[in-house]
Design a protein around this motif. Structure first.
Motif, PDB file in Angstrom:
ATOM      1  N   GLY A  42       0.784  -1.227   0.000  1.00  0.00           N
ATOM      2  CA  GLY A  42       0.000   0.000   0.000  1.00  0.00           C
ATOM      3  C   GLY A  42       0.815   1.276   0.000  1.00  0.00           C
ATOM      4  O   GLY A  42       0.291   2.344   0.328  1.00  0.00           O
ATOM      5  N   PHE A  43       2.084   1.165  -0.394  1.00  0.00           N
ATOM      6  CA  PHE A  43       2.959   2.342  -0.395  1.00  0.00           C
ATOM      7  C   PHE A  43       3.072   3.014  -1.760  1.00  0.00           C
ATOM      8  O   PHE A  43       4.026   3.756  -2.017  1.00  0.00           O
ATOM      9  CB  PHE A  43       4.339   1.963   0.142  1.00  0.00           C
ATOM     10  CG  PHE A  43       4.320   1.665   1.616  1.00  0.00           C
ATOM     11  CD1 PHE A  43       4.285   2.690   2.543  1.00  0.00           C
ATOM     12  CD2 PHE A  43       4.293   0.362   2.071  1.00  0.00           C
ATOM     13  CE1 PHE A  43       4.241   2.422   3.903  1.00  0.00           C
ATOM     14  CE2 PHE A  43       4.251   0.080   3.434  1.00  0.00           C
ATOM     15  CZ  PHE A  43       4.229   1.112   4.355  1.00  0.00           C
ATOM     16  N   CYS A  44       2.130   2.716  -2.640  1.00  0.00           N
ATOM     17  CA  CYS A  44       2.054   3.388  -3.943  1.00  0.00           C
ATOM     18  C   CYS A  44       3.345   3.206  -4.745  1.00  0.00           C
ATOM     19  O   CYS A  44       3.839   4.138  -5.366  1.00  0.00           O
ATOM     20  CB  CYS A  44       1.742   4.876  -3.753  1.00  0.00           C
ATOM     21  SG  CYS A  44       1.117   5.686  -5.239  1.00  0.00           S
ATOM     22  N   SER A  45       3.879   1.991  -4.721  1.00  0.00           N
ATOM     23  CA  SER A  45       5.132   1.780  -5.437  1.00  0.00           C
ATOM     24  C   SER A  45       5.181   0.478  -6.237  1.00  0.00           C
ATOM     25  O   SER A  45       6.267   0.019  -6.573  1.00  0.00           O
ATOM     26  CB  SER A  45       6.308   1.823  -4.462  1.00  0.00           C
ATOM     27  OG  SER A  45       6.176   0.834  -3.468  1.00  0.00           O
ATOM     28  N   CYS A  46       4.014  -0.112  -6.542  1.00  0.00           N
ATOM     29  CA  CYS A  46       4.058  -1.352  -7.326  1.00  0.00           C
ATOM     30  C   CYS A  46       2.994  -1.428  -8.420  1.00  0.00           C
ATOM     31  O   CYS A  46       3.195  -2.096  -9.414  1.00  0.00           O
ATOM     32  CB  CYS A  46       3.935  -2.561  -6.407  1.00  0.00           C
ATOM     33  SG  CYS A  46       2.282  -2.821  -5.715  1.00  0.00           S
ATOM     34  N   ALA A  47       1.851  -0.819  -8.220  1.00  0.00           N
ATOM     35  CA  ALA A  47       0.718  -0.841  -9.161  1.00  0.00           C
ATOM     36  C   ALA A  47       0.104  -2.236  -9.326  1.00  0.00           C
ATOM     37  O   ALA A  47      -0.630  -2.453 -10.286  1.00  0.00           O
ATOM     38  CB  ALA A  47       1.099  -0.254 -10.511  1.00  0.00           C
ATOM     39  N   THR A  48       0.368  -3.156  -8.412  1.00  0.00           N
ATOM     40  CA  THR A  48      -0.299  -4.456  -8.490  1.00  0.00           C
ATOM     41  C   THR A  48      -1.676  -4.429  -7.829  1.00  0.00           C
ATOM     42  O   THR A  48      -2.287  -5.483  -7.616  1.00  0.00           O
ATOM     43  CB  THR A  48       0.547  -5.573  -7.846  1.00  0.00           C
ATOM     44  OG1 THR A  48       0.715  -5.289  -6.456  1.00  0.00           O
ATOM     45  CG2 THR A  48       1.901  -5.697  -8.531  1.00  0.00           C
ATOM     46  N   CYS A  49      -2.137  -3.233  -7.522  1.00  0.00           N
ATOM     47  CA  CYS A  49      -3.495  -3.052  -7.001  1.00  0.00           C
ATOM     48  C   CYS A  49      -4.330  -2.214  -7.962  1.00  0.00           C
ATOM     49  O   CYS A  49      -5.353  -1.664  -7.587  1.00  0.00           O
ATOM     50  CB  CYS A  49      -3.472  -2.400  -5.624  1.00  0.00           C
ATOM     51  SG  CYS A  49      -2.839  -0.702  -5.646  1.00  0.00           S
ATOM     52  N   HIS A  50      -3.884  -2.142  -9.220  1.00  0.00           N
ATOM     53  CA  HIS A  50      -4.580  -1.353 -10.245  1.00  0.00           C
ATOM     54  C   HIS A  50      -6.019  -1.854 -10.416  1.00  0.00           C
ATOM     55  O   HIS A  50      -6.263  -3.047 -10.522  1.00  0.00           O
ATOM     56  CB  HIS A  50      -3.796  -1.496 -11.562  1.00  0.00           C
ATOM     57  CG  HIS A  50      -4.414  -0.804 -12.724  1.00  0.00           C
ATOM     58  ND1 HIS A  50      -4.208  -1.218 -14.015  1.00  0.00           N
ATOM     59  CD2 HIS A  50      -5.226   0.277 -12.812  1.00  0.00           C
ATOM     60  CE1 HIS A  50      -4.850  -0.423 -14.846  1.00  0.00           C
ATOM     61  NE2 HIS A  50      -5.485   0.492 -14.137  1.00  0.00           N
ATOM     62  N   VAL A  51      -6.964  -0.924 -10.426  1.00  0.00           N
ATOM     63  CA  VAL A  51      -8.380  -1.243 -10.665  1.00  0.00           C
ATOM     64  C   VAL A  51      -8.984  -0.151 -11.548  1.00  0.00           C
ATOM     65  O   VAL A  51      -8.413   0.931 -11.702  1.00  0.00           O
ATOM     66  CB  VAL A  51      -9.190  -1.319  -9.341  1.00  0.00           C
ATOM     67  CG1 VAL A  51      -8.761  -2.500  -8.502  1.00  0.00           C
ATOM     68  CG2 VAL A  51      -9.076  -0.013  -8.548  1.00  0.00           C
ATOM     69  N   TYR A  52     -10.127  -0.484 -12.129  1.00  0.00           N
ATOM     70  CA  TYR A  52     -10.917   0.501 -12.855  1.00  0.00           C
ATOM     71  C   TYR A  52     -12.159   0.817 -12.020  1.00  0.00           C
ATOM     72  O   TYR A  52     -12.863  -0.099 -11.588  1.00  0.00           O
ATOM     73  CB  TYR A  52     -11.345  -0.033 -14.217  1.00  0.00           C
ATOM     74  CG  TYR A  52     -10.193  -0.499 -15.080  1.00  0.00           C
ATOM     75  CD1 TYR A  52      -9.298   0.403 -15.636  1.00  0.00           C
ATOM     76  CD2 TYR A  52     -10.007  -1.855 -15.326  1.00  0.00           C
ATOM     77  CE1 TYR A  52      -8.246  -0.029 -16.414  1.00  0.00           C
ATOM     78  CE2 TYR A  52      -8.956  -2.292 -16.114  1.00  0.00           C
ATOM     79  CZ  TYR A  52      -8.070  -1.388 -16.653  1.00  0.00           C
ATOM     80  OH  TYR A  52      -7.028  -1.819 -17.418  1.00  0.00           O
ATOM     81  N   VAL A  53     -12.426   2.098 -11.805  1.00  0.00           N
ATOM     82  CA  VAL A  53     -13.610   2.511 -11.053  1.00  0.00           C
ATOM     83  C   VAL A  53     -14.785   2.552 -12.021  1.00  0.00           C
ATOM     84  O   VAL A  53     -14.822   3.371 -12.942  1.00  0.00           O
ATOM     85  CB  VAL A  53     -13.396   3.894 -10.397  1.00  0.00           C
ATOM     86  CG1 VAL A  53     -14.656   4.323  -9.657  1.00  0.00           C
ATOM     87  CG2 VAL A  53     -12.206   3.849  -9.452  1.00  0.00           C
ATOM     88  N   GLU A  54     -15.738   1.643 -11.832  1.00  0.00           N
ATOM     89  CA  GLU A  54     -16.844   1.490 -12.776  1.00  0.00           C
ATOM     90  C   GLU A  54     -18.134   2.169 -12.312  1.00  0.00           C
ATOM     91  O   GLU A  54     -19.047   2.338 -13.103  1.00  0.00           O
ATOM     92  CB  GLU A  54     -17.113   0.001 -13.044  1.00  0.00           C
ATOM     93  CG  GLU A  54     -15.936  -0.729 -13.660  1.00  0.00           C
ATOM     94  CD  GLU A  54     -15.621  -0.286 -15.087  1.00  0.00           C
ATOM     95  OE1 GLU A  54     -16.404   0.492 -15.665  1.00  0.00           O
ATOM     96  OE2 GLU A  54     -14.590  -0.701 -15.625  1.00  0.00           O
ATOM     97  N   SER A  55     -18.238   2.536 -11.061  1.00  0.00           N
ATOM     98  CA  SER A  55     -19.435   3.207 -10.575  1.00  0.00           C
ATOM     99  C   SER A  55     -19.220   4.713 -10.625  1.00  0.00           C
ATOM    100  O   SER A  55     -18.124   5.195 -10.923  1.00  0.00           O
ATOM    101  CB  SER A  55     -19.764   2.748  -9.147  1.00  0.00           C
ATOM    102  OG  SER A  55     -18.642   2.906  -8.299  1.00  0.00           O
ATOM    103  N   THR A  56     -20.253   5.458 -10.343  1.00  0.00           N
ATOM    104  CA  THR A  56     -20.194   6.920 -10.486  1.00  0.00           C
ATOM    105  C   THR A  56     -19.807   7.624  -9.195  1.00  0.00           C
ATOM    106  O   THR A  56     -19.979   8.840  -9.090  1.00  0.00           O
ATOM    107  CB  THR A  56     -21.561   7.450 -10.971  1.00  0.00           C
ATOM    108  OG1 THR A  56     -22.562   7.061 -10.027  1.00  0.00           O
ATOM    109  CG2 THR A  56     -21.903   6.902 -12.344  1.00  0.00           C
ATOM    110  N   HIS A  57     -19.289   6.895  -8.245  1.00  0.00           N
ATOM    111  CA  HIS A  57     -18.865   7.510  -6.991  1.00  0.00           C
ATOM    112  C   HIS A  57     -17.825   8.592  -7.262  1.00  0.00           C
ATOM    113  O   HIS A  57     -16.968   8.445  -8.123  1.00  0.00           O
ATOM    114  CB  HIS A  57     -18.275   6.461  -6.060  1.00  0.00           C
ATOM    115  CG  HIS A  57     -19.291   5.508  -5.514  1.00  0.00           C
ATOM    116  ND1 HIS A  57     -19.825   4.488  -6.252  1.00  0.00           N
ATOM    117  CD2 HIS A  57     -19.873   5.441  -4.290  1.00  0.00           C
ATOM    118  CE1 HIS A  57     -20.696   3.820  -5.510  1.00  0.00           C
ATOM    119  NE2 HIS A  57     -20.744   4.382  -4.317  1.00  0.00           N
ATOM    120  N   SER A  58     -17.912   9.634  -6.503  1.00  0.00           N
ATOM    121  CA  SER A  58     -16.948  10.723  -6.616  1.00  0.00           C
ATOM    122  C   SER A  58     -15.777  10.445  -5.670  1.00  0.00           C
ATOM    123  O   SER A  58     -15.947  10.414  -4.450  1.00  0.00           O
ATOM    124  CB  SER A  58     -17.617  12.048  -6.260  1.00  0.00           C
ATOM    125  OG  SER A  58     -16.686  13.092  -6.355  1.00  0.00           O
TER     126      SER A  58
END
Ligand code: FES
Length: 104
Positions: A42-58
């Motif tokens: 969770g240290f923003c240094s691998c991108a193995t948690c990449h997801v696409y946000v499909e709902s309209t949440h802000s």
């Protein structure tokens, strides 16, 4: 408690309830969602948690380090790409839908 839906590579849905986790990467990994690794913890240094946000949440906009990691590392980056570890849990995200990429 909030409910998050992950759309998996095969199109099926993995629906989880969350309330203890700090971010969406933890929600995915703690609940065994396939395709979300979270290698850097969770240290923003691998991108193995990449997801696409499909709902309209802000969501709050990505910080510079998240943008940089997505640009440099994430496979098949799209305009709704985010790093799940950078999406903090909160009641406003109840019903959030995240799609898992074909590959990380
Ligand atoms: Fe490594 Fe999100 S867990 S960037």
């Amino acid at each position: 408690m909030i409910t998050i839906t992950f759309i998996l590579k095969n199109g099926s849905q993995h629906i989880v309830d969350a309330d203890q986790e700090e971010n969406m990467m933890q929600v995915a990994t703690f609940n065994g969602v396939p395709g979300i690794e979270g290698a850097c913890g969770g240290f923003c240094s691998c991108a193995t948690c990449h997801v696409y946000v499909e709902s309209t949440h802000s969501l709050p906009p990505p910080a510079a380090d998240e943008i940089s990691m997505l640009q440099g590392t994430a496979a098949k980056r799209e305009k709704n790409s985010r790093l799940a570890c950078q999406i903090k849990l909160g009641p406003q995200l109840d019903g959030l839908v995240l799609r898992v990429p074909d590959m990380q």
